[in-house]
Design a protein around this motif. Structure first.
Motif, PDB file in Angstrom:
ATOM      1  N   PHE A 113      32.207  38.305  29.765  1.00 38.03           N
ATOM      2  CA  PHE A 113      31.699  39.589  30.258  1.00 38.03           C
ATOM      3  C   PHE A 113      32.849  40.576  30.496  1.00 38.03           C
ATOM      4  O   PHE A 113      34.014  40.169  30.585  1.00 38.03           O
ATOM      5  N   ASN A 116      34.774  46.788  34.061  1.00 44.48           N
ATOM      6  CA  ASN A 116      35.858  47.743  34.279  1.00 44.48           C
ATOM      7  C   ASN A 116      35.472  48.707  35.388  1.00 44.48           C
ATOM      8  O   ASN A 116      34.339  49.178  35.436  1.00 44.48           O
ATOM      9  N   ILE A 170      35.356  32.716  36.828  1.00 41.99           N
ATOM     10  CA  ILE A 170      35.386  33.964  37.597  1.00 41.99           C
ATOM     11  C   ILE A 170      34.010  34.620  37.480  1.00 41.99           C
ATOM     12  O   ILE A 170      33.466  34.758  36.399  1.00 41.99           O
ATOM     13  N   CYS A 172      31.685  37.943  38.952  1.00 35.53           N
ATOM     14  CA  CYS A 172      31.697  39.212  39.677  1.00 35.53           C
ATOM     15  C   CYS A 172      30.878  39.067  40.959  1.00 35.53           C
ATOM     16  O   CYS A 172      29.794  38.480  40.946  1.00 35.53           O
ATOM     17  N   GLY A 224      46.784  47.243  38.442  1.00 42.07           N
ATOM     18  CA  GLY A 224      46.766  47.136  36.984  1.00 42.07           C
ATOM     19  C   GLY A 224      47.148  48.456  36.337  1.00 42.07           C
ATOM     20  O   GLY A 224      47.321  49.469  37.019  1.00 42.07           O
ATOM     21  N   GLN A 266      39.759  44.096  26.630  1.00 34.21           N
ATOM     22  CA  GLN A 266      38.877  44.518  27.730  1.00 34.21           C
ATOM     23  C   GLN A 266      38.941  43.554  28.911  1.00 34.21           C
ATOM     24  O   GLN A 266      38.502  43.894  30.013  1.00 34.21           O
ATOM     25  N   ASN A 267      39.445  42.349  28.704  1.00 34.23           N
ATOM     26  CA  ASN A 267      39.543  41.371  29.794  1.00 34.23           C
ATOM     27  C   ASN A 267      40.933  41.342  30.426  1.00 34.23           C
ATOM     28  O   ASN A 267      41.255  40.407  31.173  1.00 34.23           O
ATOM     29  N   ALA A 280      35.418  37.884  41.096  1.00 38.06           N
ATOM     30  CA  ALA A 280      36.356  38.139  39.992  1.00 38.06           C
ATOM     31  C   ALA A 280      37.169  39.414  40.209  1.00 38.06           C
ATOM     32  O   ALA A 280      38.179  39.624  39.551  1.00 38.06           O
ATOM     33  N   SER A 281      36.724  40.258  41.158  1.00 43.76           N
ATOM     34  CA  SER A 281      37.460  41.488  41.445  1.00 43.76           C
ATOM     35  C   SER A 281      38.861  41.216  41.975  1.00 43.76           C
ATOM     36  O   SER A 281      39.699  42.114  41.991  1.00 43.76           O
ATOM     37  N   GLY A 284      43.154  40.502  38.963  1.00 44.12           N
ATOM     38  CA  GLY A 284      43.596  41.802  38.436  1.00 44.12           C
ATOM     39  C   GLY A 284      43.943  41.770  36.956  1.00 44.12           C
ATOM     40  O   GLY A 284      44.701  40.916  36.510  1.00 44.12           O
ATOM     41  N   TYR A 307      32.993  45.157  47.992  1.00 45.38           N
ATOM     42  CA  TYR A 307      33.222  43.708  47.996  1.00 45.38           C
ATOM     43  C   TYR A 307      33.170  43.124  49.404  1.00 45.38           C
ATOM     44  O   TYR A 307      33.891  42.192  49.744  1.00 45.38           O
TER      45      TYR A 307
HETATM   46  N1  LIG Z   1      43.006  46.243  36.800  1.00 42.74           N
HETATM   47  C1  LIG Z   1      41.723  45.896  36.974  1.00 42.74           C
HETATM   48  N2  LIG Z   1      41.427  44.618  37.303  1.00 42.74           N
HETATM   49  C2  LIG Z   1      40.146  44.239  37.484  1.00 42.74           C
HETATM   50  C3  LIG Z   1      39.087  45.174  37.376  1.00 42.74           C
HETATM   51  C4  LIG Z   1      39.413  46.504  37.018  1.00 42.74           C
HETATM   52  O1  LIG Z   1      38.541  47.377  36.870  1.00 42.74           O
HETATM   53  N3  LIG Z   1      40.733  46.819  36.839  1.00 42.74           N
HETATM   54  N4  LIG Z   1      37.789  44.770  37.630  1.00 42.74           N
HETATM   55  C5  LIG Z   1      37.656  43.608  38.499  1.00 42.74           C
HETATM   56  C6  LIG Z   1      36.287  43.136  38.623  1.00 42.74           C
HETATM   57  S1  LIG Z   1      35.288  43.942  39.736  1.00 42.74           S
HETATM   58  C7  LIG Z   1      35.852  42.022  37.946  1.00 42.74           C
HETATM   59  S2  LIG Z   1      34.292  41.401  38.169  1.00 42.74           S
HETATM   60  C8  LIG Z   1      36.734  41.346  36.966  1.00 42.74           C
HETATM   61  C9  LIG Z   1      36.080  41.331  35.613  1.00 42.74           C
HETATM   62  O2  LIG Z   1      36.865  40.662  34.669  1.00 42.74           O
HETATM   63  P1  LIG Z   1      36.491  40.729  33.144  1.00 42.74           P
HETATM   64  O3  LIG Z   1      36.286  42.143  32.754  1.00 42.74           O
HETATM   65  O4  LIG Z   1      37.602  40.058  32.416  1.00 42.74           O
HETATM   66  O5  LIG Z   1      35.208  39.946  32.992  1.00 42.74           O
HETATM   67  O6  LIG Z   1      38.004  41.958  36.821  1.00 42.74           O
HETATM   68  C10 LIG Z   1      38.552  42.472  38.026  1.00 42.74           C
HETATM   69  N5  LIG Z   1      39.891  42.949  37.798  1.00 42.74           N
END
Ligand SMILES: Nc1nc2c(c(=O)[nH]1)N[C@H]1C(S)=C(S)[C@@H](COP(=O)(O)O)O[C@H]1N2
Ligand SMILES: [Mo]
Length: 446
Positions: A113, A116, A170, A172, A224, A266-267, A280-281, A284, A307
Motif C-alpha cells: 500500500f 503519502n 507495518i 497504517c 523525510g 512511493q514506499n 506505520a506513520s 519514515g 495518530y
Molecule cells: N517521509 C514520510 N514518511 C512517512 C509518511 C509520509 O507521508 N512521509 N507516511 C507515513 C504513514 S502515515 C504511513 S501509514 C506509512 C506508509 O508507508 P507506505 O507508503 O510505504 O505504505 O509511511 C509513513 N512514513
C-alpha cells in the motif's frame, strides 16, 4: 456536493489559506473513475509519478488541469511498479491493497500500500546513485557522549554495519477508518493499509550506539525528503518518532531493500526507517534526518489529534480535547482472510480451504478461529509461527457450507495477552484509528 464542485471549492480555500485547507484536501472526495477536476500546479509534479514520466511543460499547464492521460477516462490510474491497488486519493497519493492480494507469505513490492502525507521527492533523486544518498543524525544537547551530529550515506551503512533481513508488518493507524460512524476525516481505508514484506538494512541501534547515548536520550524522531502539499519548504509533511526502547529494538531497521529489491519509490526509496508493529506513520520514508531527543518528539503529527486516541473511551461523535488524547503505540490484534476472494462460489457440502494472515503489534497471535454462522460458533484454524518477531503469521483451515445459500466467513485472532478481535468497531475515536474488528468475506454455496 458533486465531486467536481467540491474539488474546485477546496482549491479556492487552498489559495486563501493553505494551512486551513490542508485537512480538507487530505480528505477530499475523488471520483476514482473519472478523476476530473483541477489541480494546483505544484501537484503536477506529483502527477508526473502517476503518468510514469516527467511532464516537461508542467509549468505551462493552465490552471493546473489534470493531465488528459488521467482525466475523464474510466481507466484506473497506474503507478509504475504497482499493481492491483485501490486508489483512495491522488493528492497526496494513497492506495490500499485488496485482501486477496495479501495472500503471499510476504507482501510483494507491487502490492504494498501507499500512504503519502505530502509530495514525495523527485523520483530521479531517490533512484540514482542510491549508495550516495545521505542522511543526518542530530542529537539534542546531553543525549550523546561521542558525537552530536553525523552524516552518513547508504554506502557508509553498508560498509560499517552488519546487515539484517526481517519480515516486518507495518499497518497504517487509520486502517479500517471507513467503518467509523459518525465518519472520521482522512483517507477512507477499508482493510488494505497493511503490508508485511522482508526488509533489509542495518539496525538503528548499531548506528545510534556509535553516538554514545546517555540516559537523557529518550525518544527519536525522523524527517523525510518529501515536501508539504502547499510547496512551502518551511512546512513539514510529517515528522513522527518512537520512544528509545522501540528505537533500540533489534528489528528496528534503516532499510534500503524490500524483498531483495530496491524500495519502491512511493514506499520511501532509497532509505526508510522501519519499526514494525507500530502505526506505520512512525516508519519514515525518504529518510533524511533522525533526531535523538531528550523529550517526547514534538514533530508534525505527533501532537494534537494526529495518530492519537482518547485515553479513556468516548461516545461516538464526541469532541475530545488534545490533553485527553494519548499517542498510539503498539497496534492491536488483527487478521485478514486472504483466500478465497470475497464473493466466490463454493459447492455445498464440499470442504474448501480458507486462509489468511494475523498480527498483533509487538505481541504475537496464539489462536485463530473462523465462523460460518455469523459468529454463533467458531472453529479453530491452524496457525503458523512468525518467521521473526513483528512479522505476521499465516493461518489456514478447511470449511464446509452445509446447504446452498449465502454465507460469510468471519475470522478472529487472539493475541498473546488473550485479547480477541471485536466483532464490531472497537472504540470510536475522532480521527478513526485502530479499527481491528473481524474481517468477513461473502461466499455463495451452490
Ligand atoms: N517521509 C514520510 N514518511 C512517512 C509518511 C509520509 O507521508 N512521509 N507516511 C507515513 C504513514 S502515515 C504511513 S501509514 C506509512 C506508509 O508507508 P507506505 O507508503 O510505504 O505504505 O509511511 C509513513 N512514513
Ligand atoms: Mo498512516
Amino acid at each position: 456536493m458533486d465531486t467536481e464542485k467540491r474539488e474546485i471549492g477546496i482549491h479556492q480555500a487552498y489559495a486563501e489559506d493553505p494551512q486551513k485547507a490542508d485537512l480538507e484536501l487530505f480528505d477530499r472526495e475523488v471520483d476514482p473513475k473519472t478523476r476530473r477536476g483541477f489541480l494546483k500546479k505544484s501537484a503536477l509534479i506529483a502527477m508526473a509519478a502517476v503518468v510514469s514520466s516527467n511532464i516537461p511543460f508542467a509549468d505551462k499547464m493552465p490552471g493546473g488541469l489534470i493531465p488528459a492521460a488521467l482525466a475523464g477516462t474510466n481507466e484506473p490510474f497506474k503507478i509504475k511498479g504497482k499493481s492491483g491497488l485501490v486508489y483512495l486519493n491522488d493528492r497526496p497519493i494513497n492506495a490500499e491493497t485488496p485482501p486477496h492480494l495479501l495472500d503471499d507469505d510476504f507482501t510483494p513490492n507491487k502490492y504494498a500500500f501507499i500512504r503519502n502525507n505530502g509530495q514525495p521527492p523527485a523520483e530521479s533523486t531517490t533512484v540514482e546513485n542510491t549508495d550516495s544518498w545521505t542522511f543526518e543524525i542530530i542529537a539534542d544537547k546531553g543525549t550523546t557522549t561521542k558525537k552530536t551530529k553525523i552524516k552518513l550515506s547508504i554506502g557508509d551503512l553498508k560498509k560499517k554495519y552488519k546487515t539484517y533481513t526481517y519480515a516486518l508488518q507495518i499497518e497504517c493507524g487509520g486502517n479500517g477508518r471507513a467503518e467509523f460512524n459518525p465518519p472520521a476525516k482522512g483517507n477512507q481505508w477499508s482493510t488494505g493499509a497493511i503490508a508485511c514484506p522482508k526488509w533489509t538494512g542495518v539496525r538503528l541501534k548499531d548506528v545510534l550506539k556509535d553516538m554514545g547515548l546517555t540516559q537523557k536520550a529518550v525518544y527519536i524522531g525522523y524527517k523525510g525528503a518529501d515536501t508539504h502539499l502547499s510547496g512551502d519548504p518551511k512546512k513539514d509533511t510529517i515528522s513522527r518518532g518512537i520512544p528509545m526502547s522501540k528505537a533500540l529494538e533489534p528489528e528496528t531497521l534503516l532499510a534500503w531493500e524490500v524483498n531483495g529489491e530496491a524500495i519502491h519509490y512511493q514506499n520511501g526509496a532509497p532509505l526508510r526507517l522501519v519499526a514494525g508493529g507500530w502505526p506505520a506513520s512512525v516508519s519514515g520514508k525518504w529518510l533524511k534526518e533522525i533526531f535523538i531527543r531528550d523529550t517526547q518528539h514534538d514533530g508534525k503529527k505527533m501532537l494534537g489529534q494526529s495518530y492519537r486516541v482518547p485515553a479513556n473511551p468516548v461516545a461516538p461523535g464526541t469532541k475530545v480535547p488534545n490533553e485527553d488524547m494519548r499517542i498510539i503505540e503498539s497496534m492491536p490484534v488483527k487478521s485478514l482472510v486472504t483466500f478465497p476472494k470475497t464473493g466466490v462460489e463454493r459447492e455445498a457440502g464440499k470442504p474448501f480451504e480458507v486462509r489468511g494472515k494475523a498480527w498483533a503489534g509487538d505481541l504475537s497471535i496464539i489462536e485463530m478461529e473462523v465462523s460460518i454462522d455469523f459468529g454463533a460458533s467458531w472453529q479453530k484454524a491452524k496457525l503458523e509461527l512468525a518467521v521473526n518477531k513483528l512479522a505476521w503469521q499465516k493461518w489456514s483451515t478447511t470449511v464446509s457450507l452445509p446447504i446452498h445459500g449465502y454465507y460469510e466467513v468471519w475470522a478472529r485472532a487472539t493475541d498473546s495477552n488473550g485479547k480477541k478481535q471485536p466483532m464490531v468497531l472497537p472504540g470510536w475515536n475522532p480521527r478513526g484509528y485502530l479499527n481491528n474488528s473481524c474481517h468477513r468475506i461473502a461466499i455463495q454455496a451452490t
